[in-house]
Design an enzyme around this catalytic site. Structure first.
Site, mmCIF file in Angstrom:
data_model
loop_
_atom_site.group_PDB
_atom_site.id
_atom_site.type_symbol
_atom_site.label_atom_id
_atom_site.label_comp_id
_atom_site.label_asym_id
_atom_site.label_seq_id
_atom_site.Cartn_x
_atom_site.Cartn_y
_atom_site.Cartn_z
ATOM 1 C CE LYS A 178 -1.936 2.726 2.856
ATOM 2 N NZ LYS A 178 -1.804 4.050 2.188
ATOM 3 C CD GLU A 232 13.084 -0.668 9.446
ATOM 4 O OE1 GLU A 232 13.699 0.223 10.068
ATOM 5 O OE2 GLU A 232 13.533 -1.809 9.258
ATOM 6 C CB CYS A 272 12.770 7.436 10.095
ATOM 7 S SG CYS A 272 13.302 6.552 8.641
ATOM 8 C CD GLU A 297 9.998 10.902 13.325
ATOM 9 O OE1 GLU A 297 8.847 10.434 13.338
ATOM 10 O OE2 GLU A 297 10.970 10.308 12.822
HETATM 11 P P1 NAI Z 1 1.614 7.484 9.024
HETATM 12 O O1 NAI Z 1 2.365 6.541 9.874
HETATM 13 O O2 NAI Z 1 0.189 7.785 9.403
HETATM 14 O O3 NAI Z 1 1.587 6.937 7.511
HETATM 15 C C1 NAI Z 1 2.489 6.000 6.983
HETATM 16 C C2 NAI Z 1 1.729 4.969 6.161
HETATM 17 O O4 NAI Z 1 0.821 4.279 7.008
HETATM 18 C C3 NAI Z 1 0.878 5.547 5.026
HETATM 19 O O5 NAI Z 1 0.880 4.657 3.930
HETATM 20 C C4 NAI Z 1 -0.502 5.577 5.641
HETATM 21 O O6 NAI Z 1 -1.529 5.511 4.681
HETATM 22 C C5 NAI Z 1 -0.483 4.326 6.478
HETATM 23 N N1 NAI Z 1 -1.467 4.335 7.572
HETATM 24 C C6 NAI Z 1 -1.944 5.410 8.257
HETATM 25 N N2 NAI Z 1 -2.848 5.023 9.156
HETATM 26 C C7 NAI Z 1 -2.960 3.677 9.060
HETATM 27 C C8 NAI Z 1 -3.730 2.685 9.735
HETATM 28 N N3 NAI Z 1 -4.589 3.021 10.709
HETATM 29 N N4 NAI Z 1 -3.566 1.393 9.386
HETATM 30 C C9 NAI Z 1 -2.696 1.046 8.426
HETATM 31 N N5 NAI Z 1 -1.958 1.925 7.741
HETATM 32 C C10 NAI Z 1 -2.076 3.227 8.056
HETATM 33 O O7 NAI Z 1 2.443 8.822 8.919
HETATM 34 P P2 NAI Z 1 1.936 10.312 8.546
HETATM 35 O O8 NAI Z 1 0.578 10.542 9.132
HETATM 36 O O9 NAI Z 1 2.077 10.480 7.094
HETATM 37 O O10 NAI Z 1 3.034 11.218 9.282
HETATM 38 C C11 NAI Z 1 2.909 11.539 10.662
HETATM 39 C C12 NAI Z 1 4.246 11.478 11.364
HETATM 40 O O11 NAI Z 1 4.747 10.161 11.309
HETATM 41 C C13 NAI Z 1 5.352 12.330 10.793
HETATM 42 O O12 NAI Z 1 5.327 13.630 11.287
HETATM 43 C C14 NAI Z 1 6.577 11.609 11.254
HETATM 44 O O13 NAI Z 1 6.898 12.000 12.564
HETATM 45 C C15 NAI Z 1 6.154 10.162 11.266
HETATM 46 N N6 NAI Z 1 6.606 9.459 10.048
HETATM 47 C C16 NAI Z 1 7.724 8.700 10.121
HETATM 48 C C17 NAI Z 1 8.200 8.071 8.989
HETATM 49 C C18 NAI Z 1 9.429 7.248 9.034
HETATM 50 O O14 NAI Z 1 10.036 6.992 8.002
HETATM 51 N N7 NAI Z 1 9.836 6.754 10.178
HETATM 52 C C19 NAI Z 1 7.552 8.222 7.677
HETATM 53 C C20 NAI Z 1 6.358 9.003 7.714
HETATM 54 C C21 NAI Z 1 5.921 9.597 8.864
#
Ligand code: NAI
Ligand code: MG
Length: 518
Positions: free
Chosen positions: A209, A283, A318, A420
């Site tokens: 996804k 991750e 990250c 973060e």
């Molecule tokens: P997120 O963790 O919500 O999104 C990442 C992925 O998870 C996307 O594909 C999203 O559609 C999916 N997702 C979201 N809610 C879900 C659920 N309930 N069940 C399954 N999949 C789900 O991250 P978001 O909202 O884009 O960013 C928020 C914060 O997360 C950022 O400010 C940052 O701090 C952190 N983040 C960290 C990342 C990393 O590489 N460690 C990458 C992106 C965000």
């Protein structure tokens, strides 16, 4: 550059890239109310729309998310169809020999090399990550991921156990089944490639996804992969996290979950996995410490700290080295050089070749980052040596731009030093004693990456060994290289990816066979 026009041309070129490719549903024929292309998902090797017909608009963050394309809004029924297809494909893919699977990865690597520029432009347009320093290197580097895993495919081997002449005990590394992969938007193609290469080389099939904010380049990569993979081995869905992502996490036929994103959602993925006893790799976030010793007050280290903070990805990484521990004796002189360096970074249009730093991904992240900056600036004793709240007028207000921001005289317990931020905000904490700085570096619920800058290698390694992080760089600030295991300590995640060992541990299951020879 007219991004809607150029993206439309690019998307249209998907179907003409290879003469034997069937035209994609939507790309040639469907234009939406907004007059942008509808780019289909990939299920069973076929371009596919959401059964209920919903779509999500993908925007260009450098223009406040002006629409550039639409993608299907997958719901549980679409997830189910993709997982069923992947489950079916698994029955034959698991029997393809590892070396043959590896050969396919090598072909994909060559194709990614040939087509990287198109993918680079897509990444830059949908994420806001500047083309020259960020999106192009990401697109170029992705081929190496496929090449690495293609190269080690023959190493998916088990062991024999020396239990005497009368017993033959051996292990096999078997694939697990359908993998549910969920990726974020910050380096979508590289992270997507990792999930694809590790899952599929190991003999699993994958439902991936993409992030709703950055699905286009991942779909393009999926198309490239599908030119070489049997139908159904790789399926790429687009949809919202709480809809498509959540449905994937709970699907009974998904036998392994691999998630990259926020710690908050990582927890919910782990809960979903617990209910079905499904292995999970996570991750997650980080607040990675950067420890600079008094002997490292020079331009090379400044350059390394700037690279480590991932300023050219607006700090949206990250592994961003976002907590800078500067020795008190060099605090002023190091910051002076750092600020001078950051002032040379050109913030602006991601597609302009001379841009060093583009736009944040969306308004939600922009508001979030601004909130942190405000919070940091409001702390007593805080010194803002560069940046601050984003400009209120001028060209940078056209997108979600935040300029490089450095806050010093922080203490490690401030919110900006603990959470973060995921923006170009570097928080500086001065230190004087070595024990104290190691304690502060470790005083975090995260433990993903860390950076030690110290010319005395004995001292540097001593620090590296004491810092609780899955990945420590000594006198280096660049990114991960395929081949070294990567993953977090503490709330930064579990499991390791990026390496042969990571693939073996996270994407295969060991079976022992005991044979009586007596
Ligand atoms: P997120 O963790 O919500 O999104 C990442 C992925 O998870 C996307 O594909 C999203 O559609 C999916 N997702 C979201 N809610 C879900 C659920 N309930 N069940 C399954 N999949 C789900 O991250 P978001 O909202 O884009 O960013 C928020 C914060 O997360 C950022 O400010 C940052 O701090 C952190 N983040 C960290 C990342 C990393 O590489 N460690 C990458 C992106 C965000
Ligand atoms: Mg979220």
């Amino acid at each position: 550059m007219d991004s809607v026009g150029s993206i439309s041309r690019l998307l249209r070129s998907y179907s003409t890239a290879r003469p034997d490719n069937p035209p994609l549903i939507g790309v040639e024929t469907v234009t939406t109310e907004r007059q942008v292309q509808l780019v289909p998902m990939l299920v069973g090797g076929e371009p596919t729309l959401a059964k209920a017909g919903g779509t999500i608009t993908v925007g260009n963050p450098a223009h406040r998310n002006r629409p550039i394309a639409e993608v299907p809004r997958a719901l549980a029924e679409d997830v189910d169809a993709a997982v069923q297809t992947a489950h079916h494909a698994f029955q034959s893919w698991r029997r393809v020999t590892p070396r043959e699977r590896g050969r396919i990865m090598l072909r994909i690597a060559d194709a990614m090399d040939a087509g990287f520029e198109e993918i680079a432009v897509l990444i830059a347009t949908e994420t806001g990550n500047a083309l020259a320093p960020q999106s192009r290197p990401e697109a170029k580097g992705t081929a190496e991921v496929f090449r690495y895993f293609g190269g080690v495919a023959g190493e998916l081997k088990g062991e024999t156990v020396p239990l005497g002449e009368d017993l033959l005990v051996y292990t096999r590394r078997e694939p697990i089944g359908v993998v549910g992969g969920i990726i974020p938007w910050n380096s979508p193609v590289l992270l997507g490639a990792l999930k694809i290469a590790m899952s599929i080389t190991a003999g699993n099939t994958l439902v991936l996804k993409a992030a709703e904010d950055a699905p286009l380049a991942v779909l393009r990569m999926g198309q490239v992969c599908n030119e070489y993979l049997p139908a159904g081995v790789l399926n790429v869905l687009t949809g919202y996290g709480e809809e498509a992502g959540a449905a994937l996490a709970v699907h009974p036929l998904v036998r392994k979950l691999s998630f990259t994103g926020s710690t908050e959602i990582g927890k919910s993925i782990m809960h979903a996995a617990a209910d079905r006893i499904v292995p999970v790799s996570l991750e997650l976030g980080g607040k990675s410490p950067v420890v600079v010793y008094p002997d490292s007050d020079n331009d090379t280290v400044v350059q390394g700290v700037v690279a480590g903070m991932r300023f050219t990805r607006q700090g949206q990484s990250c592994t961003a080295g976002s907590r800078l521990f500067l020795h008190e004796s060099i605090h002023d002189s190091f910051l002076e050089k750092l600020v001078a360096k950051l002032q040379t970074l050109k913030v602006g249009d991601p597609l302009d070749e001379s841009t060093d730093m583009g736009s944040l991904i969306n308004q939600k992240q922009f508001d979030r980052v601004c909130n942190y900056i405000e919070d940091g600036m409001g702390q007593s004793g805080a010194e803002i040596v560069l940046g601050g709240m984003p400009p209120q007028d001028g060209p940078l207000t056209e997108g979600w731009y935040v300029t490089p921001t450095v806050i010093t005289r922080a203490t490690n317990d401030w919110r900006v030093a603990r959470e973060e931020i995921f923006g170009p905000v570097l928080v500086v904490v001065p230190w004087s004693g070595e024990e104290e700085v190691i304690r502060m570096a470790n005083d975090s619920h995260y433990g993903l990456a860390a950076y030690v800058w110290c010319q005395n290698i004995k001292q540097a390694l001593n620090a590296a060994h004491q810092i609780d992080s899955g990945w420590i760089q000594v006198n280096r600030g660049l990114g991960q290289i395929p081949g070294h295991s990567y993953g977090g300590f503490k709330m930064s995640g579990m499991g390791r990816e990026f390496s042969l060992e990571g693939m073996l541990d996270s994407f295969t299951q060991r079976k022992s066979v005991t044979v009586n020879l007596a």
